[in-house]
Enzyme design. Sequence first.
Site, PDB file in Angstrom:
ATOM      1  N   LEU A   1       9.998 -22.420 -34.953  1.00 42.53           N
ATOM      2  CA  LEU A   1      10.424 -22.220 -36.334  1.00 42.53           C
ATOM      3  C   LEU A   1      11.159 -20.887 -36.413  1.00 42.53           C
ATOM      4  O   LEU A   1      10.795 -19.931 -35.720  1.00 42.53           O
ATOM      5  CB  LEU A   1       9.224 -22.191 -37.291  1.00 42.53           C
ATOM      6  CG  LEU A   1       8.393 -23.475 -37.436  1.00 42.53           C
ATOM      7  CD1 LEU A   1       7.225 -23.221 -38.390  1.00 42.53           C
ATOM      8  CD2 LEU A   1       9.241 -24.635 -37.940  1.00 42.53           C
ATOM      9  N   ASP A   2      12.182 -20.811 -37.271  1.00 40.55           N
ATOM     10  CA  ASP A   2      12.863 -19.539 -37.488  1.00 40.55           C
ATOM     11  C   ASP A   2      11.862 -18.500 -37.977  1.00 40.55           C
ATOM     12  O   ASP A   2      10.878 -18.841 -38.646  1.00 40.55           O
ATOM     13  CB  ASP A   2      13.949 -19.683 -38.559  1.00 40.55           C
ATOM     14  CG  ASP A   2      15.027 -20.684 -38.199  1.00 40.55           C
ATOM     15  OD1 ASP A   2      15.157 -21.006 -37.006  1.00 40.55           O
ATOM     16  OD2 ASP A   2      15.728 -21.136 -39.121  1.00 40.55           O
TER      17      ASP A   2
END
Length: 302
Positions: free
Chosen positions: A132-133
């Site tokens: 995930l960012d």
Amino acid sequence: MLPVPEGLDGLRLDVALSRLLGFSRTVAAELIDAGHVSLDDDAVARSAKVHAGSWLQIRMPEPAQPAAPTPVDGLTVLYDDDDVVVVDKPVGVASHPSPGWTGPTVIGGLAAMGYRISTSGAAERQGVVHRLDAGTTGAMAVAKSERAYTALKRAFKERTVDKRYSALVQGHPDPTSGTIDAPIDRHPGADYKFAVVAGGRPSITHYATEEAFRAATLLDVHLETGRTHQIRVHMAAVRHPCVGDLTYGADPVLAKRLGLTRQWLHARALAFAHPATGLELRVDAPLPVDLQHALDLLRAES
């Protein structure tokens, strides 16, 4: 020092380096950005084109010494067994260590909590089966056993994992539900972000409207593929960027009014066949405080 072969003529430097040495493109880009790669004795950007007969000079950095495990504020465990742990990743936390990132990571946080992680994968990404960012919150799975790493990597590659996101986007998408099928690659003019680019990697995003407000729409998003920044890029491409996502063209005034300092995007659920039992495992992550607050403000205005 290595010559650029004919088969790589005309390619971007990061792509050519990746193919020549067998690195991932991300690792190649990180080496270039860190100043460890030159082309014919000149420092160049990762987007520079290489030509057959030119010479690549690569200095491999010394392996980083593993940092002491550091607790990560807000990192909570949603599910845990002998094979897999699913965490609720807070904002401002990267999935794993990488060159240039000095902040907290999921892997470091789990180590500080005493979790044993699979040793499969690159040293800095052991146990990581998807990412995930740093600015995106929500459910993230990490493999604890070797069989789990193998099974989950295959599941993500074969697109059998159900990845559900909640995204608050500007305006009102038309149609209200649909599919965005558009290839993604690095932005041709800005290496730090991505864009819909002809010849990019196939990328498919399904979305459906859950709730509409005067200035924004809450979407249920299902990813068929898992490209870097995929939802952010696809929504920006159809002129409905995630609220607060200034990198991809969101309105800073609306973001400020809603108290947002990052994109309104949350990985709310993961579902996959458990590596040991084969039975479906579904894990849900609640909305974090900042995203819930923004949503409450919009509802109060409607």
